[in-house]
Write a protein that holds these residues in place. Structure first.
Motif, PDB file in Angstrom:
ATOM      1  N   TYR A   1       0.834  -1.209   0.000  1.00 44.03           N
ATOM      2  CA  TYR A   1       0.000   0.000   0.000  1.00 44.03           C
ATOM      3  C   TYR A   1       0.863   1.251   0.000  1.00 44.03           C
ATOM      4  CZ  TYR A   1      -3.456  -3.410   1.621  1.00 44.03           C
ATOM      5  OH  TYR A   1      -4.269  -4.502   1.748  1.00 44.03           O
ATOM      6  N   LEU A   2       0.285   2.327  -0.512  1.00 46.18           N
ATOM      7  CA  LEU A   2       0.922   3.641  -0.483  1.00 46.18           C
ATOM      8  C   LEU A   2       0.250   4.502   0.578  1.00 46.18           C
ATOM      9  CD1 LEU A   2       1.023   4.371  -4.336  1.00 46.18           C
ATOM     10  CD2 LEU A   2       2.752   3.197  -2.946  1.00 46.18           C
ATOM     11  N   ILE A   3       0.952   5.534   1.028  1.00 43.59           N
ATOM     12  CA  ILE A   3       0.379   6.541   1.930  1.00 43.59           C
ATOM     13  C   ILE A   3       0.549   7.896   1.250  1.00 43.59           C
ATOM     14  CG2 ILE A   3       0.471   7.636   4.204  1.00 43.59           C
ATOM     15  CD1 ILE A   3       1.828   5.062   5.242  1.00 43.59           C
ATOM     16  N   ILE A   4      -0.580   8.595   1.080  1.00 42.41           N
ATOM     17  CA  ILE A   4      -0.564   9.883   0.378  1.00 42.41           C
ATOM     18  C   ILE A   4      -1.246  10.937   1.243  1.00 42.41           C
ATOM     19  CG2 ILE A   4      -1.427  11.125  -1.647  1.00 42.41           C
ATOM     20  CD1 ILE A   4      -1.072   8.571  -3.239  1.00 42.41           C
ATOM     21  N   THR A   5      -0.537  12.021   1.520  1.00 41.15           N
ATOM     22  CA  THR A   5      -1.070  13.043   2.421  1.00 41.15           C
ATOM     23  C   THR A   5      -1.235  14.409   1.763  1.00 41.15           C
ATOM     24  OG1 THR A   5       1.171  13.472   3.240  1.00 41.15           O
ATOM     25  CG2 THR A   5      -0.177  11.915   4.493  1.00 41.15           C
ATOM     26  N   SER A   6      -1.072  14.493   0.431  1.00 41.90           N
ATOM     27  CA  SER A   6      -1.281  15.781  -0.226  1.00 41.90           C
ATOM     28  C   SER A   6      -1.547  15.588  -1.714  1.00 41.90           C
ATOM     29  CB  SER A   6      -0.072  16.695  -0.047  1.00 41.90           C
ATOM     30  OG  SER A   6       0.966  16.292  -0.923  1.00 41.90           O
ATOM     31  N   LYS A   7      -2.199  16.577  -2.309  1.00 44.12           N
ATOM     32  CA  LYS A   7      -2.438  16.561  -3.753  1.00 44.12           C
ATOM     33  C   LYS A   7      -1.130  16.757  -4.512  1.00 44.12           C
ATOM     34  CE  LYS A   7      -7.172  18.324  -3.351  1.00 44.12           C
ATOM     35  NZ  LYS A   7      -8.087  19.448  -3.673  1.00 44.12           N
ATOM     36  N   GLN A   8      -0.153  17.403  -3.877  1.00 40.18           N
ATOM     37  CA  GLN A   8       1.141  17.601  -4.538  1.00 40.18           C
ATOM     38  C   GLN A   8       1.822  16.266  -4.816  1.00 40.18           C
ATOM     39  OE1 GLN A   8       1.931  20.423  -5.723  1.00 40.18           O
ATOM     40  NE2 GLN A   8       0.464  21.706  -4.630  1.00 40.18           N
ATOM     41  N   THR A   9       1.619  15.309  -3.924  1.00 46.36           N
ATOM     42  CA  THR A   9       2.175  13.974  -4.138  1.00 46.36           C
ATOM     43  C   THR A   9       1.593  13.359  -5.400  1.00 46.36           C
ATOM     44  OG1 THR A   9       2.582  13.554  -1.789  1.00 46.36           O
ATOM     45  CG2 THR A   9       2.297  11.634  -3.196  1.00 46.36           C
ATOM     46  N   ILE A  10       0.288  13.533  -5.577  1.00 51.90           N
ATOM     47  CA  ILE A  10      -0.380  12.974  -6.756  1.00 51.90           C
ATOM     48  C   ILE A  10       0.189  13.601  -8.026  1.00 51.90           C
ATOM     49  CG2 ILE A  10      -2.607  12.668  -7.904  1.00 51.90           C
ATOM     50  CD1 ILE A  10      -3.887  12.810  -5.074  1.00 51.90           C
ATOM     51  N   LYS A  11       0.420  14.908  -7.990  1.00 50.29           N
ATOM     52  CA  LYS A  11       1.015  15.584  -9.143  1.00 50.29           C
ATOM     53  C   LYS A  11       2.419  15.039  -9.418  1.00 50.29           C
ATOM     54  CE  LYS A  11      -1.576  19.900  -8.591  1.00 50.29           C
ATOM     55  NZ  LYS A  11      -1.500  21.359  -8.283  1.00 50.29           N
ATOM     56  N   ALA A  12       3.161  14.795  -8.350  1.00 51.31           N
ATOM     57  CA  ALA A  12       4.525  14.276  -8.513  1.00 51.31           C
ATOM     58  C   ALA A  12       4.521  12.879  -9.128  1.00 51.31           C
ATOM     59  CB  ALA A  12       5.233  14.253  -7.158  1.00 51.31           C
ATOM     60  N   LEU A  13       3.482  12.103  -8.857  1.00 55.39           N
ATOM     61  CA  LEU A  13       3.398  10.741  -9.401  1.00 55.39           C
ATOM     62  C   LEU A  13       3.234  10.732 -10.918  1.00 55.39           C
ATOM     63  CD1 LEU A  13       1.237   8.920  -6.698  1.00 55.39           C
ATOM     64  CD2 LEU A  13       3.572   8.326  -7.397  1.00 55.39           C
ATOM     65  N   ASN A  14       2.857  11.878 -11.478  1.00 53.82           N
ATOM     66  CA  ASN A  14       2.749  11.972 -12.934  1.00 53.82           C
ATOM     67  C   ASN A  14       4.077  11.722 -13.627  1.00 53.82           C
ATOM     68  OD1 ASN A  14       0.107  12.510 -14.042  1.00 53.82           O
ATOM     69  ND2 ASN A  14       0.101  14.400 -12.840  1.00 53.82           N
ATOM     70  N   GLN A  15       5.170  11.840 -12.867  1.00 49.13           N
ATOM     71  CA  GLN A  15       6.502  11.639 -13.449  1.00 49.13           C
ATOM     72  C   GLN A  15       6.813  10.167 -13.680  1.00 49.13           C
ATOM     73  OE1 GLN A  15       9.342  14.848 -11.471  1.00 49.13           O
ATOM     74  NE2 GLN A  15       8.135  13.796  -9.917  1.00 49.13           N
ATOM     75  N   TYR A  16       6.033   9.289 -13.044  1.00 46.36           N
ATOM     76  CA  TYR A  16       6.306   7.854 -13.107  1.00 46.36           C
ATOM     77  C   TYR A  16       5.358   7.152 -14.080  1.00 46.36           C
ATOM     78  CZ  TYR A  16       9.116   8.709  -8.936  1.00 46.36           C
ATOM     79  OH  TYR A  16      10.053   9.178  -8.063  1.00 46.36           O
ATOM     80  N   ASP A  17       5.723   5.955 -14.474  1.00 49.78           N
ATOM     81  CA  ASP A  17       4.868   5.132 -15.322  1.00 49.78           C
ATOM     82  C   ASP A  17       3.701   4.628 -14.470  1.00 49.78           C
ATOM     83  OD1 ASP A  17       3.682   3.246 -16.974  1.00 49.78           O
ATOM     84  OD2 ASP A  17       5.593   2.581 -17.814  1.00 49.78           O
ATOM     85  N   LYS A  18       2.492   5.020 -14.840  1.00 47.35           N
ATOM     86  CA  LYS A  18       1.322   4.703 -14.021  1.00 47.35           C
ATOM     87  C   LYS A  18       1.159   3.207 -13.776  1.00 47.35           C
ATOM     88  CE  LYS A  18      -2.179   8.330 -14.167  1.00 47.35           C
ATOM     89  NZ  LYS A  18      -3.569   8.650 -14.532  1.00 47.35           N
ATOM     90  N   LYS A  19       1.506   2.403 -14.763  1.00 48.10           N
ATOM     91  CA  LYS A  19       1.286   0.964 -14.615  1.00 48.10           C
ATOM     92  C   LYS A  19       2.090   0.372 -13.461  1.00 48.10           C
ATOM     93  CE  LYS A  19       4.692  -0.541 -18.081  1.00 48.10           C
ATOM     94  NZ  LYS A  19       5.707  -0.938 -17.093  1.00 48.10           N
TER      95      LYS A  19
END
Length: 212
Positions: free
Chosen positions: A38-56
């Motif tokens: 599992y992941l732990i996400i505490t901000s929308k900025q983290t979600i934006k940062a994940l755009n840098q990675y391959d979603k799959k």
């Protein structure tokens, strides 16, 4: 005459003078997502940062999200939500305690964080790795702003207070609204404040509009 409402945040409201509190610089550390349950996400900025990675690589790994707003943003991103916290990082320990200590977690976070929930969970034997995905710095906008007192000041994070106080002060005539207890803890001693009922900017704005 109604007091001016200043919103110190990364989001905006039509009812306030919007002052961006932070500039965000994204990082891209190497991450082997396959190691985690599992992941732990505490901000929308983290979600934006994940755009840098391959979603799959991570999109099917459910995430524990700190608040309903963060969870909504993560769902819109196309990912899965494991559980939703009450908006306070410190309280995520309750969610994590519902799972086995064999569970492998990855906390995707900012460089500077206000909560020590990970430290507490690790002390209890939980397996949580951390990766820093972004760095927040005081924006030039908040460094340059000068507020007219008396005003309503809305602070949405500890850093918004710290950045504001570099070149400004809070007077006894100002009305202060904070988004939660963690943010309130960063106010100068003896500062009177009102806390929003929910940990959302909308809740803060609704409070501000009620102040005469």
């Amino acid at each position: 005459m109604p007091k001016k409402i200043y919103l110190f945040a990364t989001s905006k409201s039509e009812h306030a003078i919007n002052v961006k509190s932070l500039d965000v610089r994204y990082l891209k550390p190497d991450i082997d997502f396959s190691k985690y349950d599992y992941l732990i996400i505490t901000s929308k900025q983290t979600i934006k940062a994940l755009n840098q990675y391959d979603k799959k690589d991570f999109i099917n790994i459910p995430a524990l999200c700190v608040s309903p707003k963060t969870a909504d943003a993560y769902i819109k991103f196309g990912a899965k939500v494991l559980a939703v916290g009450d908006g306070y990082g410190d309280n995520l320990t309750k969610n994590i305690n519902e799972f086995s200590k064999d569970t492998k977690w990855l906390y995707l976070r900012a460089e500077v964080i206000a909560s020590d929930f990970v430290k507490k969970c690790k002390e209890e034997g939980y397996q949580i790795d951390e990766k820093i995905l972004y760095v927040s710095e005081c924006s030039q906008e908040i460094m340059d702003v000068r507020v007219d007192s008396p005003s309503v000041l809305i602070f949405t994070s500890p850093s918004s207070i710290e950045c504001f106080l570099k070149n400004n002060s809070i007077t006894s005539e100002d009305k202060v609204i904070v988004i939660g207890t963690t943010t309130a803890n960063f106010l100068p001693d003896a500062t009177e404040y009102i806390m929003s009922q929910n940990t959302s900017i909308q809740s803060c704005i609704e409070l501000a509009l009620q102040i005469k």
